[in-house]
Design an enzyme around this catalytic site. Structure first.
Site, mmCIF file in Angstrom:
data_model
loop_
_atom_site.group_PDB
_atom_site.id
_atom_site.type_symbol
_atom_site.label_atom_id
_atom_site.label_comp_id
_atom_site.label_asym_id
_atom_site.label_seq_id
_atom_site.Cartn_x
_atom_site.Cartn_y
_atom_site.Cartn_z
ATOM 1 N N HIS A 161 128.376 -33.644 31.231
ATOM 2 C CA HIS A 161 127.646 -33.474 32.494
ATOM 3 C C HIS A 161 126.262 -32.899 32.224
ATOM 4 O O HIS A 161 126.066 -32.101 31.303
ATOM 5 C CB HIS A 161 128.435 -32.634 33.504
ATOM 6 C CG HIS A 161 128.762 -31.237 33.085
ATOM 7 N ND1 HIS A 161 127.880 -30.192 33.198
ATOM 8 C CD2 HIS A 161 129.899 -30.691 32.574
ATOM 9 C CE1 HIS A 161 128.454 -29.077 32.792
ATOM 10 N NE2 HIS A 161 129.683 -29.352 32.391
ATOM 11 N N ASP B 42 124.435 -31.314 34.594
ATOM 12 C CA ASP B 42 124.070 -30.177 35.467
ATOM 13 C C ASP B 42 124.515 -28.848 34.871
ATOM 14 O O ASP B 42 125.325 -28.798 33.940
ATOM 15 C CB ASP B 42 124.668 -30.347 36.869
ATOM 16 C CG ASP B 42 126.191 -30.359 36.869
ATOM 17 O OD1 ASP B 42 126.783 -30.974 35.965
ATOM 18 O OD2 ASP B 42 126.787 -29.748 37.773
ATOM 19 N N ASP C 11 127.526 -24.663 28.050
ATOM 20 C CA ASP C 11 128.160 -25.527 29.058
ATOM 21 C C ASP C 11 127.102 -26.356 29.765
ATOM 22 O O ASP C 11 126.614 -25.939 30.794
ATOM 23 C CB ASP C 11 128.944 -24.644 30.039
ATOM 24 C CG ASP C 11 129.737 -25.456 31.036
ATOM 25 O OD1 ASP C 11 129.834 -26.686 30.870
ATOM 26 O OD2 ASP C 11 130.229 -24.855 31.997
ATOM 27 N N GLU D 12 128.945 -31.758 37.920
ATOM 28 C CA GLU D 12 130.300 -31.371 37.514
ATOM 29 C C GLU D 12 130.641 -29.972 37.987
ATOM 30 O O GLU D 12 131.804 -29.648 38.178
ATOM 31 C CB GLU D 12 130.437 -31.445 35.984
ATOM 32 C CG GLU D 12 131.854 -31.253 35.465
ATOM 33 C CD GLU D 12 132.223 -29.796 35.209
ATOM 34 O OE1 GLU D 12 133.409 -29.518 35.031
ATOM 35 O OE2 GLU D 12 131.322 -28.933 35.213
ATOM 36 N N GLU D 13 129.587 -29.143 38.154
ATOM 37 C CA GLU D 13 129.829 -27.713 38.420
ATOM 38 C C GLU D 13 130.098 -27.413 39.891
ATOM 39 O O GLU D 13 130.262 -26.253 40.264
ATOM 40 C CB GLU D 13 128.624 -26.883 37.945
ATOM 41 C CG GLU D 13 128.340 -26.980 36.445
ATOM 42 C CD GLU D 13 129.353 -26.220 35.599
ATOM 43 O OE1 GLU D 13 130.319 -25.675 36.162
ATOM 44 O OE2 GLU D 13 129.171 -26.196 34.375
ATOM 45 N N GLU E 132 132.688 -30.843 26.500
ATOM 46 C CA GLU E 132 132.694 -29.507 27.122
ATOM 47 C C GLU E 132 132.881 -28.445 26.035
ATOM 48 O O GLU E 132 133.422 -28.726 24.972
ATOM 49 C CB GLU E 132 133.855 -29.401 28.114
ATOM 50 C CG GLU E 132 133.679 -30.209 29.389
ATOM 51 C CD GLU E 132 132.815 -29.495 30.429
ATOM 52 O OE1 GLU E 132 132.220 -28.450 30.118
ATOM 53 O OE2 GLU E 132 132.724 -30.022 31.547
ATOM 54 N N HIS F 275 128.641 -20.109 31.959
ATOM 55 C CA HIS F 275 128.292 -19.486 33.244
ATOM 56 C C HIS F 275 127.912 -18.007 33.103
ATOM 57 O O HIS F 275 127.713 -17.329 34.100
ATOM 58 C CB HIS F 275 129.425 -19.606 34.290
ATOM 59 C CG HIS F 275 129.932 -21.007 34.476
ATOM 60 N ND1 HIS F 275 130.874 -21.346 35.405
ATOM 61 C CD2 HIS F 275 129.606 -22.168 33.848
ATOM 62 C CE1 HIS F 275 131.121 -22.656 35.335
ATOM 63 N NE2 HIS F 275 130.364 -23.162 34.392
HETATM 64 ZN ZN ZN Z 1 131.013 -27.828 31.778
#
Ligand code: ZN
Length: 356
Positions: A73, A75, A99, A129-130, A158, A332
């Site tokens: 992903h 984003d 990530d 995706e988030e 990932e 994150h």
């Molecule tokens: Zn991810």
């Protein structure tokens, strides 16, 4: 804006990771990064490229018997005062480093530098995706262009810190209610206390012994947890309602239906309302490309405990696993970073596996 993903940058997955991180791309704001990625892929003669929203798909058409998807992903979660990227010793810091722009960098580097892989390859760089799955680029492609996802095996890049995490556990949330009769607590015997009635449900939760299941060498630990409880009216009222939310994380040898049957068995005598449910994914490591991937890595796979987009591939009948250089514990986090050595290792491994 000139595309920062220049030919020089694309040649080094570490430099490429930084360049991708420095293109800010919080969910729903991926146009710029998708434009840059699409532009790069369109310049590679061996790839045919399609785009849906801010999801870019590119694939080889070499006529091999097997096709493998490499997906990541584009984003990130919202920036947390951690852009642009910085480098300290062997670490690249910045939003999305772990990530999963380091994973995206591995795939994009391969896409432009490996014109003759040993399987046909489909690269998928997807949006959103988030956030909620209605925006998820992989989900949107599955709905409107399922042919883009035809493959024998998929690797999601990932963060796994260089380990292989196969399949994933399913999740189901149910609400259980107890009812009673209101009364003044000064005359409590005239009422029936719905909170007390929940005691039996709590005892069953406490007595529960979750399973540990091994499938294809991957171990999954199930869990059953109360995650919320509501009840009570006032300090002098016997309450007539109580509800509890219970979350079961189940190994992928159970379907959602079987997971619900299991919950109904545990909470026999109570009515269950399903409030949320997502299936797990079997590890599916018997396909030839999967076996060769594991051989190239030389590591035993582990079961993925959380829910990931691997399950979306599984729902389409494509065995899939997670493998990426980032550390999932840092995803994150404000001090999110990735080890340069892990990027180099990951890139070397994918070449070992995919080069002719
Ligand atoms: Zn991810």
């Amino acid at each position: 804006m000139a595309n920062p993903l220049t030919p020089d940058v694309l040649l080094d997955p570490v430099v490429l990771t930084r360049a991708l991180v420095d293109i800010e791309s919080v969910s729903r704001d991926e146009k710029v990064i998708a434009d840059c990625v699409e532009d790069v892929l369109r310049r590679a003669d061996h790839l045919s490229v399609r785009r849906l929203g801010n999801t870019v798909m590119a694939r080889t058409k070499l006529g091999h018997a097997q096709r493998v998807i490499l997906a990541g992903h584009l984003d990130t979660v919202p920036v947390n005062d951690n852009l642009p990227s910085t480098v300290v010793d062997d670490l690249i810091y910045g939003c999305g480093t772990s990530d999963m722009k380091s994973g995206v960098a591995l795939a994009l580097h391969l896409a432009v530098t490996l014109p003759d892989p040993r399987y046909d390859l489909t690269y998928l760089f997807y949006e959103a995706e988030e956030i909620e799955s209605e925006f998820n680029g992989l989900n949107l492609v599955a709905q409107s262009h399922p042919k883009w996802l035809q493959a024998d095996f998929a690797v999601l890049l990932e963060p796994t810190y260089g380990l292989v995490e196969a399949g994933c556990q399913g999740t189901m949330r149910v609400r259980i209610r107890t009812a009673g009769r209101r009364a003044h607590t000064a005359r409590a015997w005239r009422g029936v206390n719905a909170i007390h009635a929940m005691g039996e449900v709590l005892r069953r939760l406490e007595d529960y012994h979750p399973r540990t299941v091994t499938i294809d060498g991957c171990t999954y630990r199930e869990g059953l947890s109360a995650v919320r409880i509501d009840g009570g009216i006032a300090g002098n009222v016997v309450p007539d309602e109580c509800s509890i939310d219970v979350n079961l994380r189940f190994a992928p040898d159970r379907s959602e239906k079987q997971a619900l049957e299991h919950l109904q068995e545990i909470f026999h005598g109570y009515e269950l309302e399903v409030t949320d449910s997502a299936p797990g994914a079997l590890p599916g490591l018997s396909a030839a490309p999967a076996r060769e991937f594991l051989a190239a890595i030389g590591l035993e796979p582990a079961g993925k405990l959380g829910w990931t987009d691997v399950a979306r591939f599984a729902a389409l009948g494509i065995p899939a696993l997670n493998y990426g250089p980032g550390d999932p514990a840092l995803a994150h986090a404000p001090d999110e970073h990735v080890e340069i050595g892990k990027i180099r290792d990951g890139s070397a491994t994918l070449y070992r596996w995919l080069a002719p």
